[in-house]
Scaffold this active site. Structure first.
Site, mmCIF file in Angstrom:
data_model
loop_
_atom_site.group_PDB
_atom_site.id
_atom_site.type_symbol
_atom_site.label_atom_id
_atom_site.label_comp_id
_atom_site.label_asym_id
_atom_site.label_seq_id
_atom_site.Cartn_x
_atom_site.Cartn_y
_atom_site.Cartn_z
ATOM 1 N N LYS A 158 2.178 16.716 -6.219
ATOM 2 C CA LYS A 158 3.062 17.275 -4.931
ATOM 3 C C LYS A 158 3.356 18.601 -4.247
ATOM 4 C CE LYS A 158 2.214 13.061 -3.261
ATOM 5 N NZ LYS A 158 3.559 11.985 -2.400
ATOM 6 N N GLY A 199 0.688 -1.691 0.177
ATOM 7 C CA GLY A 199 0.248 0.153 -0.328
ATOM 8 C C GLY A 199 0.923 1.007 -0.018
#
Ligand code: ADP
Ligand code: ASP
Ligand code: MG
Length: 814
Positions: free
Chosen positions: A681, A663
């Protein structure tokens, strides 16, 4: 002597009437006057029937049948067969008369107020007769009194009013000589001097009971209904509402005037004059003390005692340049309304005298508009006054309390609470008694406004947050579990009651207005309806809860496209999905502006560095006047994980696979490895620092071979990694030879941003970055040489979920 009044629900059917009998039998008073309403819903049925008959619509007959069936069934259940026939024949004969009256209306195609009163009086006539017969069967010492012979009315200005002189004499004569322990009589109905049936207005059985209580100097008036007293707000709309144990006559009157339907407003006056207390009790919970209403003022108690609302309100405004300074305009305006028999519920006048505005029942609007326009025809013709302006679909909400006048700041608190919840206020009035503050709002906002105000004034500042969660995979699932674990703590320590009202994944969605039980959200969701993003939004919007928050745990562009709908309707948005904030600058800006305009926070802390407080810190720096000069950062937990684990003993393919499985990457790992994720980002950080930048302005130096970048699915992508293993090993070797480590670095300086793989030498702040950690260095005017550093785990479902959680708490403290 005591008067007990039982409302429509209390006598709705045989089962409930049996409860009424128990209550009357248990009464300790030597004499009990029992006033009853029609069987619940029968008054409405009678009125509908009459309207249909007058419209010559013969479907009225079906309603007559329904009325008949309900009464016959009640008799058959309550009264033993042996005694049934006389009761049945009496009731059938009354119903025959009713049918004849309706046939008359049907034939003429018209119904007069007199005939309407006559027809509607059958509800109470029948119920009181059946109940007294049943009491007799049960052995009670009972007589049935005819209310039309006891309560007399006059007509004043076209309105029916009680003739107290005649009524008081008739009542005291009758009750002083009746030897029996129980007298049953019909509420609501009365008669005019000539004997015609009249009625006391909808909800008027309460009034009958109060009139009789005052006439006989009763020791107590008990109003038995379907709730345990007068509540802090209508318990059907506000779940947290509580019964008020004691309240003054004046407060009760104000509450009932402004919509607390549990007591018909005129009820208080007759008993107030005699100082008789009223107790409101629940037929279905007779032990409960309910509410006692007395003359004693609430000296030290709460300032605000209740919050009420009146629906079906319209505003009527008269404006115009010719109104300034001319005396008598208000007088004429109110006179016109008075002549037209229209009662004014609320008045506001601008201090400029430029306009007068009144709140009236929406049913009176057409008549009022016509009457006022006719009366000011001359002034309107010459342009001195504008034609009347009408606004419909409104409601009044009011705060009520004896002690409100001696407290400052209540209206401020009221209006700021409404404002925060985006409830638009159309007009404001403060009662001259200073016992109430009222606001006219949109009728669709009533439930939200009542609940928000109730929370503010009655619930020890517990704030309810209503969450609507889309995406319940890795991050979303963890998020729901975290809320479940923290619920109690949040309520006790932060006074936040967090409820999840709706959830959805890509297949199904489910809603529960009381909050989805988080222990088994999975089964609730799997039993839900088919997922539909538009319908999800519509449901959230329609529920119109205060403090609604839409939580996006997906990575889907389709979901982020819906944010503007939420924000534009005052629903906050919390998201870990980066797509919206890294899309076109105009879209990012629009969302931020919507959030400001509609008072709905838009928070996306987890877009950068998962749970690390990067964006929040940046916001505080900027808000306090600092300026960002340079940002250097390792922002990809995924890439950091990959390059920290990749060496000559592993393969690049296996490390990326592991990162995906644990994950640490997006579902599509190429988004991380191509640098897109890091570009997004740094773009968001640059924008949050106040720069207008687009994604294409960012320079990306990819380390992946072109063929990996060109793949369109995960399988092909992974195959190219295996194929190009040697080039990845080469990158690794080159770095090791320089005594450096590979880090994927994002940089922003002088308005320019870039991302790419770099060899970081020993001693650099980035060199020792472990596992999936992120690090951001902010060089600002206040931190010019030694940057402000934020560092820590920057990927993983648990930390991302906790970052979303933190945004929710931020909204809670907002
Ligand atoms: P009845 O038929 O017994 O006269 P009503 O329907 O006239 O009963 O009045 C009771 C209802 O009043 C309750 O069921 C409730 O929905 C409504 N109500 C509105 N405001 C309030 C309040 N502040 N407190 C209690 N009940 C209220
Ligand atoms: N039955 C009448 C009504 O429904 C009076 C009452 O119940 O108080 O309005
Ligand atoms: Mg009532």
């Amino acid at each position: 002597m005591k008067v007990l009044k039982f409302g429509g629900t209390s006598v709705a059917n045989a089962q409930n009437i049996a409860l009424v009998k128990n209550i009357v039998s248990n009464s300790e008073s030597d004499k009990n006057i029992v006033v009853v309403s029609a069987l619940g819903g029968v008054t409405d049925l009678l009125l509908n029937t009459a309207t249909l008959a007058a419209l010559q619509d013969d479907s009225y007959k079906a309603f007559v049948k329904e009325i008949e069936d309900r009464h016959i069934e009640t008799i058959k259940t309550l009264i033993p067969i042996a005694s049934q026939s006389s009761v049945l024949s009496m009731v059938k004969s009354e119903l025959n008369t009713l049918e004849t009256l309706l046939e008359g209306a049907f034939l003429i195609g018209e119904i007069t107020p007199k005939l309407s009163d006559k027809i509607v009086s059958y509800g109470e006539l029948l119920s009181s007769y059946i109940i007294s017969e049943y009491f007799k069967e049960e052995g009670l010492d009972v007589v049935h009194a005819d209310s039309r012979k006891l309560i007399k009315t006059n007509t004043v200005n076209g309105k029916t009013v009680v003739n107290f002189e005649a009524t008081n004499t008739l009542c005291s004569n009758f009750f002083s000589v009746t030897p029996l322990k129980v007298v049953v009589m019909a509420g609501f109905i009365a008669s005019a001097e000539n004997g015609d049936s009249t009625t006391l207005g909808r909800g008027g059985s309460d009034y009958t009971a109060a009139i009789v209580a005052a006439a006989v100097n009763a020791e107590l008036l008990e109003i038995w209904t379907d709730v345990s007293g007068m509540y802090t707000a209508n318990p059907k709309l506000v779940k947290q509402a509580k019964a008020i144990p004691h309240i003054s006559y004046q407060e009760a009157m104000e509450l009932s005037h402004f919509g607390a339907k549990v007591l018909y407003p005129p009820t208080i006056q007759p008993v107030l004059a005699k100082g008789i207390s009223i107790q409101i009790k629940n037929t279905f919970d007779p032990e409960n003390e309910g509410t006692i209403i007395t003359k004693n003022k609430n000296e030290k108690g709460k300032t605000v005692r209740g919050i009420t609302h009146v629906e079906n309100i319209a505003l009527l405004s008269l404006e115009g340049p010719g109104m300034v300074g001319i005396p008598g305009i208000s007088k004429r305006f109110f006179e016109v309304l008075f002549q037209a028999n229209i009662s004014v519920v609320l008045i506001t006048q601008a201090s400029s005298e430029h306009s007068i505005c009144v709140g009236i029942s929406a049913d009176d609007v057409a008549l009022a508009e016509q009457a006022v326009n006719d009366a000011f025809e001359f002034e309107m013709g010459s342009g001195k006054i504008n034609p009347v302006v009408v606004e419909k679909n409104l409601a009044i909400i009011a705060l009520v309390g004896d002690n409100m006048k001696s407290h400052q700041g209540l209206s401020g608190k009221m209006f700021s609470t409404l404002g925060k919840n985006n409830v638009n206020i159309r007009a404001i009035a403060q009662g001259a008694s200073e016992r109430n503050i009222s606001a006219v709002i949109n009728k669709d906002d009533v439930k939200k406004a009542l609940n928000a105000l109730h929370e503010e004034f009655f619930e020890e500042n517990i704030k309810q947050l209503n969450l609507f969660v889309m995406g319940v995979g890795n991050v979303g699932g963890k998020f729901l579990n975290q809320i479940n674990q923290q619920k109690k703590y949040l309520k006790e320590n932060l006074k936040l009651n967090v409820r999840v009202i709706g959830i959805s994944n890509s297949r199904t969605m489910a809603f529960d207005e009381d909050g989805i039980p988080l222990k088994n959200w999975e089964s609730v969701l799997s039993n839900g309806e088919k997922a539909d993003k538009a319908k999800f939004f519509e449901t959230v919007n329609k529920l119109n809860y205060r403090n609604s928050i839409f939580v996006d745990n997906t990575a889907s562009a389709e979901v982020s496209d819906t944010y503007s709908s939420y924000l534009g309707n005052s629903i906050s948005v919390v998201t870990c999905n980066k797509i919206a904030c890294s899309s076109n600058y105009s879209n990012y800006l629009n969302l931020k502006q919507l959030a400001r305009t509609y008072n709905a926070p838009f928070l996306f802390e987890t877009n950068v560095g998962a749970g690390l407080p990067i964006i929040d810190t940046l916001k505080h720096l900027i808000a306090s006047g600092d300026k960002v000069q340079k940002i250097q950062a390792v922002l990809s937990g995924s890439l950091n994980f990959v390059f920290n684990n990749f060496n000559d003993k592993t393969t690049f393919h296996d490390v990326v696979k592991q990162a995906q499985e644990e994950g640490y990457t997006e579902p599509d790992p190429k988004i991380d490895l191509s640098g897109i994720d890091v570009m997004r980002k740094i773009l968001i950080l640059a924008r949050e620092s106040g720069n207008q930048l687009e994604i294409d302005d960012i320079q990306n130096n990819p380390f992946l071979p072109q063929e990996s970048l060109d793949t369109t699915n995960n399988e092909d992508f992974f195959a190219t990694l295996t194929k190009n293993e040697s080039s990845f090993q080469e990158l690794y070797k080159k770095a090791v030879d320089q005594d450096s480590k590979l880090k994927y670095v994002a940089q922003f300086e002088d308005g320019k941003a870039s991302v790419g793989l770099q060899e970081i030498p020993k001693g650099h702040d980035f060199y020792n970055l472990e596992g999936s950690d992120n690090i951001v260095l902010f060089y600002t005017e206040r931190y010019p040489n030694q940057p402000m550093i934020i560092k820590g785990a920057g990927a993983g479902a648990d930390v991302t979920a906790s970052g979303i959680f933190a945004d929710i708490i931020r909204i809670g403290n907002f």
